[in-house]
Design a protein around this motif. Sequence first.
Motif, mmCIF file in Angstrom:
data_model
loop_
_atom_site.group_PDB
_atom_site.id
_atom_site.type_symbol
_atom_site.label_atom_id
_atom_site.label_comp_id
_atom_site.label_asym_id
_atom_site.label_seq_id
_atom_site.Cartn_x
_atom_site.Cartn_y
_atom_site.Cartn_z
ATOM 1 N N SER A 116 28.428 36.353 37.654
ATOM 2 C CA SER A 116 27.448 36.715 38.678
ATOM 3 C C SER A 116 26.946 38.153 38.562
ATOM 4 O O SER A 116 25.982 38.512 39.229
ATOM 5 C CB SER A 116 28.043 36.491 40.073
ATOM 6 O OG SER A 116 29.195 37.311 40.255
ATOM 7 N N ALA A 117 27.608 38.977 37.731
ATOM 8 C CA ALA A 117 27.168 40.354 37.464
ATOM 9 C C ALA A 117 26.756 41.108 38.720
ATOM 10 O O ALA A 117 25.601 41.523 38.866
ATOM 11 C CB ALA A 117 26.018 40.360 36.456
ATOM 12 N N ALA B 66 33.568 27.047 53.184
ATOM 13 C CA ALA B 66 33.691 26.220 51.978
ATOM 14 C C ALA B 66 32.772 26.765 50.897
ATOM 15 O O ALA B 66 31.555 26.856 51.099
ATOM 16 C CB ALA B 66 33.344 24.769 52.278
ATOM 17 N N ALA B 67 33.354 27.139 49.760
ATOM 18 C CA ALA B 67 32.535 27.664 48.666
ATOM 19 C C ALA B 67 31.621 26.599 48.078
ATOM 20 O O ALA B 67 30.534 26.908 47.581
ATOM 21 C CB ALA B 67 33.439 28.242 47.569
ATOM 22 N N GLY C 34 30.783 34.072 42.191
ATOM 23 C CA GLY C 34 31.563 35.302 42.133
ATOM 24 C C GLY C 34 33.049 35.033 42.254
ATOM 25 O O GLY C 34 33.655 34.354 41.426
ATOM 26 N N GLU C 35 33.661 35.556 43.332
ATOM 27 C CA GLU C 35 35.102 35.413 43.522
ATOM 28 C C GLU C 35 35.522 33.957 43.700
ATOM 29 O O GLU C 35 36.670 33.588 43.436
ATOM 30 C CB GLU C 35 35.545 36.227 44.741
ATOM 31 C CG GLU C 35 35.354 37.736 44.589
ATOM 32 C CD GLU C 35 36.190 38.313 43.459
ATOM 33 O OE1 GLU C 35 37.339 37.846 43.281
ATOM 34 O OE2 GLU C 35 35.703 39.207 42.748
ATOM 35 N N THR C 36 34.608 33.133 44.139
ATOM 36 C CA THR C 36 34.937 31.723 44.387
ATOM 37 C C THR C 36 34.615 30.834 43.191
ATOM 38 O O THR C 36 34.530 29.615 43.332
ATOM 39 C CB THR C 36 34.158 31.202 45.607
ATOM 40 O OG1 THR C 36 32.746 31.390 45.373
ATOM 41 C CG2 THR C 36 34.561 31.951 46.875
ATOM 42 N N ALA C 37 34.467 31.424 42.005
ATOM 43 C CA ALA C 37 34.017 30.664 40.836
ATOM 44 C C ALA C 37 34.851 29.411 40.587
ATOM 45 O O ALA C 37 34.312 28.319 40.371
ATOM 46 C CB ALA C 37 34.029 31.554 39.598
ATOM 47 N N GLY D 182 29.089 29.076 46.535
ATOM 48 C CA GLY D 182 29.477 30.421 46.152
ATOM 49 C C GLY D 182 30.058 31.261 47.263
ATOM 50 O O GLY D 182 30.388 30.761 48.356
ATOM 51 N N ASP D 183 30.185 32.554 47.000
ATOM 52 C CA ASP D 183 30.841 33.476 47.924
ATOM 53 C C ASP D 183 30.149 33.532 49.283
ATOM 54 O O ASP D 183 30.799 33.486 50.335
ATOM 55 C CB ASP D 183 30.867 34.891 47.331
ATOM 56 C CG ASP D 183 31.675 34.978 46.054
ATOM 57 O OD1 ASP D 183 32.322 33.978 45.691
ATOM 58 O OD2 ASP D 183 31.665 36.045 45.419
ATOM 59 N N ARG D 184 28.826 33.644 49.260
ATOM 60 C CA ARG D 184 28.071 33.771 50.509
ATOM 61 C C ARG D 184 28.238 32.531 51.374
ATOM 62 O O ARG D 184 28.427 32.617 52.598
ATOM 63 C CB ARG D 184 26.591 34.002 50.190
ATOM 64 C CG ARG D 184 25.722 34.219 51.424
ATOM 65 C CD ARG D 184 24.269 34.399 51.054
ATOM 66 N NE ARG D 184 24.066 35.460 50.076
ATOM 67 C CZ ARG D 184 22.868 35.847 49.646
ATOM 68 N NH1 ARG D 184 21.783 35.264 50.124
ATOM 69 N NH2 ARG D 184 22.765 36.807 48.759
#
Length: 327
Positions: free
Chosen positions: A257-258, A49-50, A71-74, A40-42
């Motif tokens: 991810s809300a 690397a997501a 999130g953005e890296t879905a 994921g994003d973090r």
Amino acid sequence: MPTEIAVIPGDGIGREVTPAAVSVLKATGPEFEFVDGKAGDRVATETGAALPSETYDLAAEADATLFGAAGETAADVILPLREAVGSFVNVRPARAYPGVDSVRPETDLVFLRENTEGVYSGHESRLSGDLSTLTRVVTTSASERLAEFACEYVDEGEYEGFHVAHKANVMRETDGRFRDAVIGVADDRGVDCEEVLMDAFATRVCLEPDEFAVVVCPNLAGDVLSDLAAGLVGGLGMLPSANVGPDRALFEPVHGSAPDIAGEGVANPAAAIFSAAMLLEYLGHDEEGGAVREAMKTVLSEGPRTPDLGGDASTDDVTEAVVSRLD
């Protein structure tokens, strides 16, 4: 040996609802080994690397995977994860439940979505400052594989047959190939298959959702139409899903991810818990999967409920209520 379950919470409320699903799985009885993976994003910020290679390998080797949200890296997470398990079909039930405010409480249908090709194949090009193109990929083999799964699914679920949604009146070559392949397999298997144009389906499912039970769709259509159906049953927070491959599968709530409520402890874990029920049934634990589904349905009906469903309960409150009904 215990069954290995890869657990990848991801971002946002995925980090809250995935542990809820794990708690429910631990309360069911079968012996599982849970192995955590990061994505994921973090993780992208920390490592670049997501989806780290070790997480990809974990999903590729585990018996089943439970995923939360990204999130953005879905797209950089979920598409490779589906590839890791060899997923060729995305199973998305859209059902209304007592206690949940629904536009159409009679809704009870399942989408079987082709999961490898279509416009999600990634063949895009920017040819000039004014022109970009997207190549749609449809093969007879992938369409037939989906149709075989659909025939087995309706036989096992004792459905009368299924609908195939397409737009072959416009996309004659690609959707025409998809439609012909699906209908051909259904005919060979003696399974009733009714055609419906996907735009007509979008209208009909809102007006008469009980006219449909199992709907077979190309990739993009299945994505969009299942989200449409979510609006009939209380929103994306109610939809679980399974990404099924030949030897393993990935289970995830359909919601994102809300970030607006992440970290507040009030995320609705229903979709993640229903996904856990699907995971149990996939692994052959039908009785346990049914028990989880019934426990979650009872909690939705009687409470406690999270704020999105009109209550004031926390994620943990709902999870504990489900677990208590499994004891």
